[in-house]
Design a protein around this motif. Structure first.
Motif, mmCIF file in Angstrom:
data_model
loop_
_atom_site.group_PDB
_atom_site.id
_atom_site.type_symbol
_atom_site.label_atom_id
_atom_site.label_comp_id
_atom_site.label_asym_id
_atom_site.label_seq_id
_atom_site.Cartn_x
_atom_site.Cartn_y
_atom_site.Cartn_z
ATOM 1 N N ASN A 178 0.823 -1.211 0.000
ATOM 2 C CA ASN A 178 0.000 0.000 0.000
ATOM 3 C C ASN A 178 0.855 1.259 0.000
ATOM 4 O OD1 ASN A 178 -2.321 -1.542 0.022
ATOM 5 N ND2 ASN A 178 -2.598 -1.427 2.234
ATOM 6 N N SER A 218 -1.753 3.904 -1.472
ATOM 7 C CA SER A 218 -3.118 3.702 -0.978
ATOM 8 C C SER A 218 -3.189 3.579 0.535
ATOM 9 C CB SER A 218 -3.724 2.445 -1.616
ATOM 10 O OG SER A 218 -2.929 1.306 -1.340
ATOM 11 N N GLU A 219 -2.072 3.740 1.215
ATOM 12 C CA GLU A 219 -2.052 3.690 2.677
ATOM 13 C C GLU A 219 -2.573 5.017 3.221
ATOM 14 O OE1 GLU A 219 -2.238 2.664 6.022
ATOM 15 O OE2 GLU A 219 -0.925 1.147 5.149
#
Length: 697
Positions: free
Chosen positions: A387, A392-393
């Motif tokens: 991620n 996308s973290e």
């Protein structure tokens, strides 16, 4: 094809990768087992990871490079064969990146498969390719990825250079510098003296061509702290070091000698500006420092999640050693017979004796607790890393700091449990356990490094306690966003929890899994409270922050951090066992969880009484519960060991083979050991010993 069991897998599929075990001396115990040993494996594996391990082991078994030798190899021979094995295995590409992304459990499975064969091989491959590439992907940007591609093709080999001769755990005290030159758009790496040399760098001693180097970034006269750089060390075509680089091997160690640990010094060594892994912060062309984080602690927290990968991996490594050792000791204890009841026809297996049970079976429970936790923890970190790569973290700073604190706690806790378990396993195998052919001694030596590298355990625990101490004043305001992994849930209603006393009195109550979870919640919250109060009291008495924390380590902060780690594993084990869909396996798993929790709580008995949680005979009842759980699990122990065991050729122990024919294997190994039955070349030194004594005057 057969029907699908409760776990969603056909038993025929499991048999394909986990064939029937040979009949022999262990049959009696296997018939007593109340569960299916193959199905039990699915509590920490899935079919894909089981298949992967099977495929890797078959490849090794059929490849001449992976044949074991009885005699001890020289240091250079160990380095050489490990390197050849590494490239042979890596060339097969058992887990391409897309497979890891699809199912991160295969990454853990590959590691376990290698460690079950040889820990030096697993460590060297991980350092040369995995850790090197992961660090670049986690801390670097797109223009760094050519290093990753080159490593994936084995065109270069990497290493991870953090520790220095005079500094290890205190990263802020590192003295390797990287001074930026705006005119040349280069960094100048320099080691002031040998104490500033990077040391203990795995795979650097003989082989690595590139290193991820941690150095103090200096620009325009200001030190911006520790940053990472990809640094060419040796020419990939000749393996000769570049000018300005002094590199070498640090020599023989007490274990893991297939890994070539090295040192490196830099003498005003110039590297391009692009070598800086500056995703979380770095300098622009003019030398001005830039970072996407306004708060420096946030930059550090985001980086910590990436750095935690080493500790997460080491936690699994300790479990691999523990897993092999406990299999050997359990199987041997079920075969080895000594004494017996008066007028008995046969002697009794030593596994039937209480003292043997309490020295081994709690650690069998520990093995399951750690294996289940470590496989899950590795998946969490891999997903976190993926991620981070993809952006996308959403809670990278909070998750990174919690991951750092948790990994800094579980790594020491698991390492010490493995250390103690392997010593007990060695001793429980008696004199035969002292043989190298038993396979436990090398496990013990190799595991010893886990108590030191990636942070010496006692010092590393301060990272955990510091994070916990900062959380205590905020306990009423904490939300899920503050601890995305849920490791601070023990602080929910903490004041009421600490004010309570243990309501359970009987053995059954004190060893009930749900009650053990509650007891650990009290223990963890109480330890945090009294540690915080001691630090606060010392500060109010005029002590500095350093002095106050230093004087709160023994009996407080260290114990707190270990208990926090154990609490998390206890909760994870309970949830996993309780949710397991096979009823027979679930029943045994809950017994293991009870033994694991009760065994650990007994070690904290003094705190339970000091804090007023235990009174009267509750401690005695808990101890009796541990003994009763050991006795109840003894009939299941061999099959539980079978679940954990790698193939015999991989286990490579005369005491731990699946057929239980210990004495036949021992005889064969002794009789065929090179030179065992031949006269030594120096026989004359025995016969004519007196000729070497100087004549008396």
């Amino acid at each position: 094809m057969g029907s699908i069991n409760q776990l969603g897998v056909r038993d025929e599929q499991l048999r394909e990768y986990l064939p029937d075990l040979p009949s022999g001396a262990l049959d009696g115990y296997r018939k007593k087992a109340s569960f299916d040993w193959r199905r039990m494996k699915l509590v920490y594996d899935n079919l894909a990871s089981i298949k992967l391990k099977h495929d890797i082991w078959k490849f090794m078994e059929n490849h001449p490079l992976f044949h074991h030798t009885d005699a001890t190899l020289t240091l250079d021979e160990q380095r050489h064969i490990t390197t050849k094995r590494m490239y042979a295995l890596y060339n097969e590409n058992f887990i391409p990146m897309e497979k890891i992304v699809e199912d991160p459990r295969v990454f853990q499975a590959e590691s376990e498969a290698m460690f079950m064969f040889d820990s030096s091989l697993a460590v060297k491959l991980s350092l040369t390719f995995r850790l090197f590439s992961n660090t670049i992907q986690g801390s670097g940007r797109a223009h760094h990825y050519h290093f990753v591609e080159a490593a994936q093709k084995a065109q270069i080999g990497g290493c991870f250079a953090l520790t220095e001769v005079a500094h290890g755990s205190n990263a802020k005290g590192m003295r390797t510098t990287a001074t930026y030159s705006p005119e040349k758009k280069q960094f100048v790496l320099h080691s002031a003296d040998f104490e500033a040399a990077k040391f203990w760098v795995g795979s650097l001693g003989k082989c690595a061509t590139h290193a991820v180097v941690y150095a103090m970034l200096i620009s325009k006269g200001k030190n911006h702290g520790l940053h990472t750089f990809v640094v060419p060390i040796r020419d990939p075509k000749t393996l000769k070091p570049y000018p300005g680089v002094v590199v070498g091997d640090i020599g023989e160690k007490i274990g893991l000698n297939g890994v070539d640990n090295g040192f490196v010094l830099f003498n005003n060594y110039h590297i391009p500006k692009e070598s800086a892994l500056d995703k979380h912060g770095g300098v622009d062309d003019n030398g001005d420092y830039k970072t996407p984080f306004k708060d420096p602690s946030k930059r550090f927290g985001a980086a910590l999640g990436v750095l935690s990968g080493g500790r997460v991996h080491i936690t699994s490594i300790t479990t691999n050693y523990l897993q092999k050792g406990i299999v050997i000791a359990i199987r041997y204890s079920a075969v080895r017979k000594q004494f017996g009841a008066e007028n008995a026809v046969e002697e009794s297996p030593v596994l039937e004796y209480q003292q043997q049970q309490i020295r081994l079976l709690p650690y069998l429970a520990v093995t399951y607790a750690h294996r289940i936790f470590c496989n899950w923890f590795a998946v969490v970190h891999i997903n976190m890393t993926i991620n981070s790569f993809t952006g996308s973290e959403t809670s990278s700073a909070a998750r990174g700091m919690e991951m750092h604190a948790l990994s800094s706690g579980v790594k020491p806790a698991c390492g010490w449990h493995a250390r103690d378990a392997l010593q007990h396993a060695r001793e429980c195998c008696g004199g035969h356990g002292y043989l190298k052919a038993a396979g436990i001694g090398e496990l013990r030596n190799d595991n010893d490094a886990n108590c030191t590298y990636e942070g010496e355990n006692s010092l590393l625990l301060q990272q955990t306690s510091n994070w916990l101490l900062a959380a205590w004043p905020r306990r009423h305001d904490l939300g899920p966003e503050d601890h995305p992994l849920g490791s601070l849930t023990f602080l929910e209603n903490a004041d009421a929890t600490i004010a309570s006393t243990c309501p359970w009195k009987t053995i059954d109550e004190l060893t009930d899994p749900a009650n053990i979870v509650q007891m650990y919640k009290w223990l963890t919250a109480y330890m945090l409270k009294i540690t915080f109060e001691k630090v606060d009291k010392l500060k109010k008495a005029g002590k500095s922050n350093l002095e106050a924390k230093n004087e709160s380590q023994s009996y407080n902060a260290v114990a707190l951090s270990v208990i926090y780690a154990e609490n998390y594993i206890v909760n994870h084990f309970y949830k996993t066992a309780n949710d397991f869909k096979d009823p027979a396996c679930r029943k045994v798993l809950l017994k293991l969880m009870s033994l694991y929790g009760a065994f650990l709580l007994e070690k904290h008995m003094a705190t339970l009484y000091i804090g007023g949680y235990f009174t009267g005979s509750q401690g005695l009842q808990l101890r009796e519960g541990v003994l009763q759980l050991c006795a109840a699990l003894a009939p299941e122990a061999v099959s539980l060991a079978d679940t954990l065991a790698p193939p015999d050729w991989c286990l490579n122990s005369v005491l731990g083979m699946a057929d239980g024919e210990v004495y036949k294997h021992l005889q064969n190994r002794v009789m065929t050991y090179p030179g065992a039955m031949t006269r030594p070349e120096w026989w004359k030194d025995v016969v004519f010993w007196d000729s070497y004594i100087p004549s008396k005057l």
